[in-house]
Structures are given as C-alpha cells and as structure tokens.
Design a protein around this motif. Sequence first.
Motif, PDB file in Angstrom:
ATOM      1  N   ALA A 168       0.822  -1.209   0.000  1.00  0.00           N
ATOM      2  CA  ALA A 168       0.000   0.000   0.000  1.00  0.00           C
ATOM      3  C   ALA A 168       0.862   1.267   0.000  1.00  0.00           C
ATOM      4  O   ALA A 168       0.633   2.187  -0.797  1.00  0.00           O
ATOM      5  CB  ALA A 168      -0.931  -0.004   1.212  1.00  0.00           C
ATOM      6  N   SER A 169       1.855   1.301   0.879  1.00  0.00           N
ATOM      7  CA  SER A 169       2.684   2.510   0.960  1.00  0.00           C
ATOM      8  C   SER A 169       3.556   2.672  -0.285  1.00  0.00           C
ATOM      9  O   SER A 169       3.738   3.790  -0.784  1.00  0.00           O
ATOM     10  CB  SER A 169       3.542   2.506   2.224  1.00  0.00           C
ATOM     11  N   ARG A 170       4.073   1.562  -0.811  1.00  0.00           N
ATOM     12  CA  ARG A 170       4.916   1.677  -2.008  1.00  0.00           C
ATOM     13  C   ARG A 170       4.104   2.032  -3.244  1.00  0.00           C
ATOM     14  O   ARG A 170       4.578   2.764  -4.107  1.00  0.00           O
ATOM     15  CB  ARG A 170       5.721   0.402  -2.212  1.00  0.00           C
ATOM     16  N   LEU A 171       2.893   1.519  -3.338  1.00  0.00           N
ATOM     17  CA  LEU A 171       2.039   1.885  -4.466  1.00  0.00           C
ATOM     18  C   LEU A 171       1.781   3.388  -4.464  1.00  0.00           C
ATOM     19  O   LEU A 171       1.937   4.058  -5.492  1.00  0.00           O
ATOM     20  CB  LEU A 171       0.714   1.120  -4.417  1.00  0.00           C
TER      21      LEU A 171
ATOM     22  N   THR B  85     -10.766   1.259  -6.563  1.00  0.00           N
ATOM     23  CA  THR B  85      -9.926   0.071  -6.371  1.00  0.00           C
ATOM     24  C   THR B  85      -8.505   0.485  -6.018  1.00  0.00           C
ATOM     25  O   THR B  85      -7.896  -0.086  -5.101  1.00  0.00           O
ATOM     26  CB  THR B  85      -9.948  -0.807  -7.636  1.00  0.00           C
ATOM     27  N   ILE B  86      -7.982   1.493  -6.726  1.00  0.00           N
ATOM     28  CA  ILE B  86      -6.634   2.012  -6.408  1.00  0.00           C
ATOM     29  C   ILE B  86      -6.627   2.540  -4.977  1.00  0.00           C
ATOM     30  O   ILE B  86      -5.695   2.269  -4.212  1.00  0.00           O
ATOM     31  CB  ILE B  86      -6.202   3.117  -7.404  1.00  0.00           C
ATOM     32  N   ALA B  87      -7.671   3.281  -4.606  1.00  0.00           N
ATOM     33  CA  ALA B  87      -7.760   3.809  -3.240  1.00  0.00           C
ATOM     34  C   ALA B  87      -7.762   2.663  -2.225  1.00  0.00           C
ATOM     35  O   ALA B  87      -7.095   2.750  -1.181  1.00  0.00           O
ATOM     36  CB  ALA B  87      -9.014   4.666  -3.089  1.00  0.00           C
ATOM     37  N   GLY B  88      -8.469   1.593  -2.527  1.00  0.00           N
ATOM     38  CA  GLY B  88      -8.492   0.432  -1.637  1.00  0.00           C
ATOM     39  C   GLY B  88      -7.129  -0.212  -1.497  1.00  0.00           C
ATOM     40  O   GLY B  88      -6.737  -0.628  -0.399  1.00  0.00           O
ATOM     41  N   TYR B  89      -6.384  -0.294  -2.606  1.00  0.00           N
ATOM     42  CA  TYR B  89      -5.019  -0.829  -2.545  1.00  0.00           C
ATOM     43  C   TYR B  89      -4.142   0.060  -1.672  1.00  0.00           C
ATOM     44  O   TYR B  89      -3.373  -0.420  -0.847  1.00  0.00           O
ATOM     45  CB  TYR B  89      -4.393  -0.923  -3.930  1.00  0.00           C
ATOM     46  N   GLU B  90      -4.237   1.372  -1.877  1.00  0.00           N
ATOM     47  CA  GLU B  90      -3.384   2.309  -1.141  1.00  0.00           C
ATOM     48  C   GLU B  90      -3.758   2.402   0.338  1.00  0.00           C
ATOM     49  O   GLU B  90      -2.906   2.706   1.170  1.00  0.00           O
ATOM     50  CB  GLU B  90      -3.419   3.691  -1.796  1.00  0.00           C
ATOM     51  N   ASN B  91      -5.009   2.163   0.673  1.00  0.00           N
ATOM     52  CA  ASN B  91      -5.440   2.186   2.075  1.00  0.00           C
ATOM     53  C   ASN B  91      -5.212   0.852   2.769  1.00  0.00           C
ATOM     54  O   ASN B  91      -5.378   0.744   3.979  1.00  0.00           O
ATOM     55  CB  ASN B  91      -6.927   2.543   2.177  1.00  0.00           C
TER      56      ASN B  91
END
Length: 120
Positions: A5-8, A32-38
């Motif tokens: 999440a942090s590296r994305l 979906t990107i927000a979900g990955y990053e969170n």
Amino acid sequence: MSVFASRLKEIRKKNRMTMPELGRRIGVAKSTIAGYENGDREPSLRIVASIARVCNVSSDYLLGLTDLLDPAPKKTVRPAGGFHWKGEPLTEEELELVLSLLQKTQTSAGTDAGPKALPK
C-alpha cells in the motif's frame, strides 16, 4: 498500512499519476486504487504485474521483497561488429540519437517494450 500500500502510493506519486489515471492504465476503478493504497484491498498477481509495468518498477519492489526499484537492469547486447546504417558503422552520438528516438516512440505509444539503454 502494508508495504504494498505505501509503495504503491509512493510510486504513483513519483510517476505523477492520479488514482484515476493509474486505474485507467491498469484497467481498474479509482476506488480500487484507493483500496489498494489504504490497505483495504489486495491486488491479484496480474494487477501487481500491470502496476509494475506501468510505473516502471519491479513487482518485488512493490511487494516489499527488495528495496531496489529495478533489481534486474535491462540491457541491449551490441552485435560484435557494431550497429550499421547503409553499410556504415554508427558513431556513439548516432546510437544515442537512435536510442532517444526509440524511447520517445515508446513513450508516445504508451509501451515500455524494447531496449532501455545501450551498454557502454
């Protein structure tokens, strides 16, 4: 927050991409990107590979398996006789010009396939 999440988030910002832009380029929604990053969602291997390709990093980096952005440097092997055009060998300056034109073509085509650099 997970390493992924942090590296994305870090690499997306480094590449100056918005969440919607990254989502569009890999075929998922902004949410979906927000979900990955969170850290609320986990991507499939296909999505990790797509993110790595679009952001020009290794999947190992995204997954926290290495701190190197690209641990396997890509290189082009020069033929033993060098590169020629119309029977004449190309100079280093001409090779650099060809490389820069190829890179511009790849960028405008939205692909990262092909040579990245010529070895010295």
